[in-house]
Write an enzyme that holds these catalytic residues in place. Structure first.
Site, PDB file in Angstrom:
ATOM      1  N   CYS A 269       0.899  -1.295   0.100  1.00 16.55           N
ATOM      2  CA  CYS A 269       0.014   0.053  -0.062  1.00 16.55           C
ATOM      3  C   CYS A 269       0.899   1.226  -0.049  1.00 16.55           C
ATOM      4  O   CYS A 269       0.478   2.248  -0.627  1.00 16.55           O
ATOM      5  CB  CYS A 269      -0.941   0.078   1.182  1.00 16.55           C
TER       6      CYS A 269
HETATM    7  P1  NAD Z   1      -9.196  -6.270  -2.032  1.00 19.96           P
HETATM    8  O1  NAD Z   1      -9.835  -5.159  -1.688  1.00 19.96           O
HETATM    9  O2  NAD Z   1      -9.208  -6.886  -3.454  1.00 19.96           O
HETATM   10  O3  NAD Z   1      -9.501  -7.305  -1.087  1.00 19.96           O
HETATM   11  C1  NAD Z   1      -9.148  -7.178   0.306  1.00 19.96           C
HETATM   12  C2  NAD Z   1      -9.576  -8.285   1.138  1.00 19.96           C
HETATM   13  O4  NAD Z   1     -11.212  -7.999   0.706  1.00 19.96           O
HETATM   14  C3  NAD Z   1      -9.698  -9.733   0.627  1.00 19.96           C
HETATM   15  O5  NAD Z   1      -9.729 -10.436   1.878  1.00 19.96           O
HETATM   16  C4  NAD Z   1     -11.049  -9.937  -0.002  1.00 19.96           C
HETATM   17  O6  NAD Z   1     -10.995 -11.334  -0.210  1.00 19.96           O
HETATM   18  C5  NAD Z   1     -11.919  -9.022   0.657  1.00 19.96           C
HETATM   19  N1  NAD Z   1     -12.992  -8.842  -0.197  1.00 19.96           N
HETATM   20  C6  NAD Z   1     -13.174  -8.738  -1.519  1.00 19.96           C
HETATM   21  N2  NAD Z   1     -14.585  -8.286  -1.639  1.00 19.96           N
HETATM   22  C7  NAD Z   1     -15.296  -8.242  -0.805  1.00 19.96           C
HETATM   23  C8  NAD Z   1     -16.324  -7.831  -0.341  1.00 19.96           C
HETATM   24  N3  NAD Z   1     -17.398  -7.646  -1.317  1.00 19.96           N
HETATM   25  N4  NAD Z   1     -16.719  -7.807   1.161  1.00 19.96           N
HETATM   26  C9  NAD Z   1     -16.064  -7.963   1.961  1.00 19.96           C
HETATM   27  N5  NAD Z   1     -14.562  -8.406   1.635  1.00 19.96           N
HETATM   28  C10 NAD Z   1     -14.281  -8.533   0.556  1.00 19.96           C
HETATM   29  O7  NAD Z   1      -7.665  -5.878  -2.008  1.00 19.96           O
HETATM   30  P2  NAD Z   1      -6.079  -6.825  -2.328  1.00 19.96           P
HETATM   31  O8  NAD Z   1      -6.067  -7.001  -3.603  1.00 19.96           O
HETATM   32  O9  NAD Z   1      -6.385  -8.013  -1.002  1.00 19.96           O
HETATM   33  O10 NAD Z   1      -5.450  -5.970  -1.508  1.00 19.96           O
HETATM   34  C11 NAD Z   1      -4.679  -4.780  -2.258  1.00 19.96           C
HETATM   35  C12 NAD Z   1      -5.047  -3.391  -1.744  1.00 19.96           C
HETATM   36  O11 NAD Z   1      -4.922  -3.380  -0.294  1.00 19.96           O
HETATM   37  C13 NAD Z   1      -4.570  -2.378  -2.366  1.00 19.96           C
HETATM   38  O12 NAD Z   1      -5.146  -1.239  -2.514  1.00 19.96           O
HETATM   39  C14 NAD Z   1      -3.702  -1.873  -1.211  1.00 19.96           C
HETATM   40  O13 NAD Z   1      -3.132  -0.457  -1.370  1.00 19.96           O
HETATM   41  C15 NAD Z   1      -4.355  -2.035  -0.051  1.00 19.96           C
HETATM   42  N6  NAD Z   1      -3.633  -2.225   1.372  1.00 19.96           N
HETATM   43  C16 NAD Z   1      -3.723  -0.986   2.266  1.00 19.96           C
HETATM   44  C17 NAD Z   1      -3.160  -1.356   3.263  1.00 19.96           C
HETATM   45  C18 NAD Z   1      -2.859  -0.031   4.506  1.00 19.96           C
HETATM   46  O14 NAD Z   1      -2.511  -0.352   5.388  1.00 19.96           O
HETATM   47  N7  NAD Z   1      -3.657   1.008   3.979  1.00 19.96           N
HETATM   48  C19 NAD Z   1      -2.175  -2.242   3.581  1.00 19.96           C
HETATM   49  C20 NAD Z   1      -1.966  -3.271   2.623  1.00 19.96           C
HETATM   50  C21 NAD Z   1      -2.969  -3.256   1.462  1.00 19.96           C
END
Ligand code: NAD
Length: 454
Positions: A269
């Site tokens: 992130c």
């Molecule tokens: P994502 O949003 O695709 O998924 C994150 C989580 O949400 C996963 O566990 C996924 O299974 C779940 N999910 C997906 N659809 C959902 C729904 N409708 N309802 C509930 N849960 C659902 O993100 P990703 O690809 O796993 O991660 C990448 C993103 O995470 C990037 O945008 C990154 O910047 C962010 N991130 C932020 C931080 C922070 O601290 N700000 C840290 C790490 C990653």
């Protein structure tokens, strides 16, 4: 438990595309079972002293430390990252456990004054109840640790919903924790995000949804959980900028830029996906950066889908280096540098979450600050300069939750609050003692010592 549906999904190794394991494909019934387990366990768990809960968190951290090598190998296979990065992440998760455990002997409240005589007012922290912890795949063990440790330490019962890309490390973490915690305090709910996520977010028995992931999913969660007025904490993406001034130490700046943009295949992130460079050093910086990018081993991205999404976004872009899939099994994108991308173009504004960074040319610090802030996101930022004045101006003006001077855009530690502004989050900070605000509610206790005097 096996999922009610009896169905599973495949988890493949990013480094070569081979099958690593199958994960349980949970749905609404499994969510209901997990919430029941959590709700039944929570009151007794909350009745333990914070000292005792802190002790148990420490035990889990120690157990993880004792199985450091096994955890490292698991993360290497599951994510394709290097052993060095994976080991660092195991250690970071352990340290988070130690940090949180220490709160067992603090968990400070406050006292305050009153306009009424004989009145003592105390603010004390109470658990929220049942917490759904939904996390990204990128640094799996720290992601679990950052949420699960403070959540359970604060007296909540938790349901950890790991990414479908990291079921193995989540199962490992869950088993390890459950050897020490009472049953039902920490539940791990596997499944595909769009299948198991919605019933979890919408379940009336979930008091808090703490989410780390993309802005897109976060927005959906905020809306759905907001309808039932649940507490919602969102840690979202970034399009983080690293500024290179004309007085920067270019060797170090290039090293930090490469690490910020490409380590963990850019799946951070806090990755530096924008490099904002002063005109007078642009060509020299570009040359050194490109040379470094050519030999940088970024590792694979997490899935075929993710790789294809990135390649599609690069279509038609001005590629300085990289921009193509490596000729090997698995999901490898060559470290990629772009230039001549307008600041308001989609590529400049959308997070790709891969080893792709964009070079921008600016005339001076004012232009750099304006460009840094011209982003829907505001997670982290960095500036490289020898000037204290420039560093302080940047620290003041950058719209970001984290500013680094002469370093990378990533690198948070357990005691440092982490989070962003604008579309990078909803104002909360994780890690640090700030995490206690996420996992507790303040209660104000008014004591009137002598009723006769009121
Ligand atoms: P994502 O949003 O695709 O998924 C994150 C989580 O949400 C996963 O566990 C996924 O299974 C779940 N999910 C997906 N659809 C959902 C729904 N409708 N309802 C509930 N849960 C659902 O993100 P990703 O690809 O796993 O991660 C990448 C993103 O995470 C990037 O945008 C990154 O910047 C962010 N991130 C932020 C931080 C922070 O601290 N700000 C840290 C790490 C990653």
């Amino acid at each position: 438990m096996p999922p009610a549906s009896g169905e599973t999904f495949e988890k493949l190794r990013p480094a070569d595309g081979s099958l690593l394991c199958r994960g349980a494909r949970s749905g609404a019934e499994d969510v209901a079972a997990a919430v029941d387990a959590a709700r039944s366990a929570q009151p007794e768990w909350a009745a333990l002293t914070p000292v005792e809960r802190g002790r148990l968190v420490r035990e889990i951290a120690l157990a993880l430390q004792a199985r450091r090598d096994e955890a490292t190998q698991l993360v290497v296979e599951e994510t394709g990252k290097s052993e060095e990065l994976a080991r660092g992440e195991v250690d970071a998760a352990v340290e988070m456990g130690f940090f949180v455990a220490g709160e067992g002997r603090r968990l400070y409240g406050r006292t305050t004054t009153s306009a009424m005589p004989n009145r003592t007012v105390m603010a004390v922290r109470r658990p929220v109840g049942v917490a759904a912890l939904i996390v990204s795949f990128n640094t799996p063990l720290p992601n679990y640790a950052w949420k699960a440790f403070p959540a359970v330490f604060c007296g909540n019962a938790a349901i950890l919903k790991p990414s479908e890309h990291t079921p193995a490390s989540a199962a490992f973490f869950g088993r390890l924790a459950n050897e020490l915690l009472p049953a039902g305090v920490l539940n791990v709910l596997h499944g595909l995000g769009d299948e198991v996520g919605p019933p979890l977010v919408e379940h009336a028995g979930v008091d808090l949804v703490s989410f780390t992931g993309s802005a897109e999913t976060g927005r959906w969660i905020n809306e759905r959980a907001g309808r039932r007025l649940a507490k919602v904490v969102l840690e979202l993406g970034g399009k983080n900028a690293l500024v290179v001034c004309d007085d920067a130490d270019l060797d170090r700046t290039v090293e930090w830029s490469l690490a910020s943009a490409f380590s963990n295949a850019g799946q951070r992130c806090a990755a530096a996906s924008r490099l904002v460079v002063f005109d007078s050093v642009y060509d020299e910086f570009r040359e050194r950066l490109v040379a470094g990018a050519r030999t940088y081993d970024a590792g694979p991205v997490i899935s075929e889908e993710s790789l294809e999404r990135m390649l599609r976004s690069l279509d038609g872009a001005s590629v300085v280096v990289g921009g193509e899939r490596l000729d090997r099994p698995g999901w490898w994108l060559a470290p990629t540098v772009l230039e001549n991308v307008p600041a308001d173009a989609e590529l400049s504004c959308r997070e790709l979450f891969g080893p792709v960074t964009i070079l921008y040319r600016v005339r001076d610090l004012d232009a750099a600050i304006a460009l840094v802030n011209e982003s829907p996101y505001g997670l982290t930022s960095a500036i490289h300069t020898a000037s204290l004045h420039r560093a302080m101006r940047f620290a003041d003006a950058a719209q970001a939750g984290v500013v680094v001077v002469n370093g990378g855009t990533h690198g948070s530690e357990p005691h440092m609050g982490f989070g962003g502004v604008k579309q990078s989050g909803t104002g909360w900070r994780e890690a640090g003692i700030e995490a206690l605000d996420v996992y507790t509610e303040w209660k104000y206790v008014n004591l009137i010592a002598d009723p006769a005097l009121t």
